[in-house]
Design an enzyme around this catalytic site. Structure first.
Site, PDB file in Angstrom:
ATOM      1  N   TYR A  98      -0.564  21.494   7.357  1.00 45.07           N
ATOM      2  CA  TYR A  98      -1.230  20.540   6.474  1.00 45.07           C
ATOM      3  C   TYR A  98      -1.126  19.118   7.015  1.00 45.07           C
ATOM      4  O   TYR A  98      -1.997  18.280   6.762  1.00 45.07           O
ATOM      5  CB  TYR A  98      -0.644  20.630   5.062  1.00 45.07           C
ATOM      6  CG  TYR A  98      -1.110  21.859   4.319  1.00 45.07           C
ATOM      7  CD1 TYR A  98      -2.306  21.854   3.611  1.00 45.07           C
ATOM      8  CD2 TYR A  98      -0.365  23.039   4.347  1.00 45.07           C
ATOM      9  CE1 TYR A  98      -2.742  22.989   2.944  1.00 45.07           C
ATOM     10  CE2 TYR A  98      -0.796  24.175   3.675  1.00 45.07           C
ATOM     11  CZ  TYR A  98      -1.985  24.149   2.984  1.00 45.07           C
ATOM     12  OH  TYR A  98      -2.421  25.276   2.329  1.00 45.07           O
ATOM     13  N   GLU A 140       1.628  29.145  -1.745  1.00 45.19           N
ATOM     14  CA  GLU A 140       1.772  29.998  -0.558  1.00 45.19           C
ATOM     15  C   GLU A 140       3.233  30.384  -0.330  1.00 45.19           C
ATOM     16  O   GLU A 140       3.521  31.522   0.064  1.00 45.19           O
ATOM     17  CB  GLU A 140       1.194  29.270   0.660  1.00 45.19           C
ATOM     18  CG  GLU A 140      -0.333  29.185   0.616  1.00 45.19           C
ATOM     19  CD  GLU A 140      -0.908  28.023   1.401  1.00 45.19           C
ATOM     20  OE1 GLU A 140      -0.205  27.491   2.286  1.00 45.19           O
ATOM     21  OE2 GLU A 140      -2.052  27.630   1.108  1.00 45.19           O
ATOM     22  N   GLY A 268     -19.426  44.987  -1.380  1.00 46.44           N
ATOM     23  CA  GLY A 268     -18.588  44.525  -2.484  1.00 46.44           C
ATOM     24  C   GLY A 268     -18.028  45.657  -3.313  1.00 46.44           C
ATOM     25  O   GLY A 268     -17.177  45.437  -4.185  1.00 46.44           O
TER      26      GLY A 268
END
Length: 388
Positions: A98, A140, A268
């Protein structure tokens, strides 16, 4: 929440940033990959980068997050953040990455907006970025703790099943001496890593299409993109693939006696088959409406499983739509909920092309389903926010 001075600055500058966010994200990725070419080769989806869809998804998520902070200062957009965090965790994204993103994203902002980026504007958007980044890092971290160490490990292909002309199912188990098969929640996906002929190590996500609790994992792949084509053309029984632990937030939460709707189109169908298997195993006895659309019955991957698991439910209604070659008892054309009864209190799960999911969501809301009860999974970059 945003500090009051930053909120005022973000509100004033959001139109300018929003108008330029597409160019900003384009410059960002150009700078990022120039400084770290290994990220494009070994982490980011090269196909999405070439098509520009990842840039659109990033732009949409930043704009949506900033707008949410302004409109709902006391709430976090956890649904959006959770979806992003699950994808990041499946790729093994680490907190220090990040900082790298921050460096190149803010350089791109200055590059595009120039003198409009005053110290106050820079500080306000820096606050937005780190509110979003730190929330993702925290989610996370929790996901890694729940599922084990991040990263991919080797799995052997024990069976390869041709489902349709363009869909293949791979059944895999950990290589000899590897860890045992952990459980997963129906609807989740795994990241699959392969090394392509040019030496690039590319990673893609595929929904687990088998029943939870099996001793092997199963995922089904449609020919669509360089990794999928590689899997179809080159991977056979005995070959070894790299897989992550399961991630993904399109899972059935506390279904109880709630009526459910599982709507899919094309590939899907994969998470929906796993959901039906789990519902059947759990003895779910509330109404379940199964809706699926495809080009033809021959193109309907996992149809036998789709039908078999639905038939095990005591109160299931199955509605199949085919653009051509529709059989007796099925419908011709695109999926249309007009003549399908939707029980009050229905919770809906959607997976398929974005136009399909938007259309179904609109029809469900018109039939009285609460927007909060409609959940979806996007294969690839989430462009729903980008178009919002």
């Amino acid at each position: 929440m945003l500090s009051e001075p930053s909120a005022a600055t973000v509100r004033a500058s959001l139109p300018a940033v929003g108008a330029a966010i597409g160019e900003i994200t384009e410059r960002f990725y150009a700078r990022l990959f120039a400084a770290h070419p290994d990220l494009l080769k070994n982490l980011f989806n090269r196909g999405n980068q070439a098509a520009g869809t990842q840039r659109q998804a990033l732009a949409g998520s930043i704009a949506a997050f900033a707008a949410h902070l302004l409109d709902h200062p006391d709430q976090r957009p956890d649904a959006m953040l959770g979806r992003i965090a699950h994808k990041h965790a499946s790729l093994g994204v680490a907190p220090e990455q990040y900082d790298v993103v921050h460096e190149h994203l803010f350089a791109a902002i200055v590059e595009v907006l120039g003198e409009a980026v005053t110290p106050e504007v820079a500080a306000a958007w820096d606050e937005v970025y780190w509110l979003m980044a730190n929330a993702l890092i925290a989610i996370e971290k929790r996901l890694y703790e729940e599922s084990g160490e991040p990263g991919l490990r080797p799995w052997e292909v024990v069976e390869r099943v041709v489902e349709t002309a363009d869909v293949v199912t791979f059944r895999v188990r950990p290589t000899a001496g590897g860890a045992s098969v952990r459980g997963f929640r129906a609807g989740q996906y795994v990241s699959v890593g392969v090394t392509l002929p040019d030496g690039a190590r590319q990673i893609r996500q595929y929904s687990l299409s088998g029943a939870p609790g099996e001793s092997v994992r199963q995922f089904s792949v449609k020919v669509d993109g360089e990794v999928s084509r590689h899997l179809h053309a080159h991977v056979r029984e005995g070959d070894v693939l790299e897989l992550s632990e399961p991630y993904g937030d399109l899972v059935i939460e506390n279904s109880g006696d709630r009526p459910l709707l599982l709507a899919s189109a094309g590939i899907g169908v994969t998470p929906m088959v796993a959901m039906l298997a789990a519902l059947a195993a759990d003895g779910h006895d509330a109404p379940v409406t199964v809706v699926h659309g495809d080009r033809s019955p021959a193109d309907h991957a996992l149809r036998a499983d789709h039908d078999t698991y639905a038939a095990k439910l005591p109160d299931a209604a199955v509605h199949l739509f085919y653009e051509r070659d529709a059989e007796p008892g099925t419908h011709t054309g695109l999926v249309d909920l007009t003549d399908i009864d939707i029980a009050p209190g229905t919770r809906a799960y959607l997976c398929g092309p974005l136009p399909f999911m938007r259309a179904i969501r609109t029809q469900l809301i018109e039939k009285g389903v609460a927007p909060a009860d409609i959940h979806y999974e996007v294969f690839g970059p989430d462009l729903w926010l980008a178009a919002a």
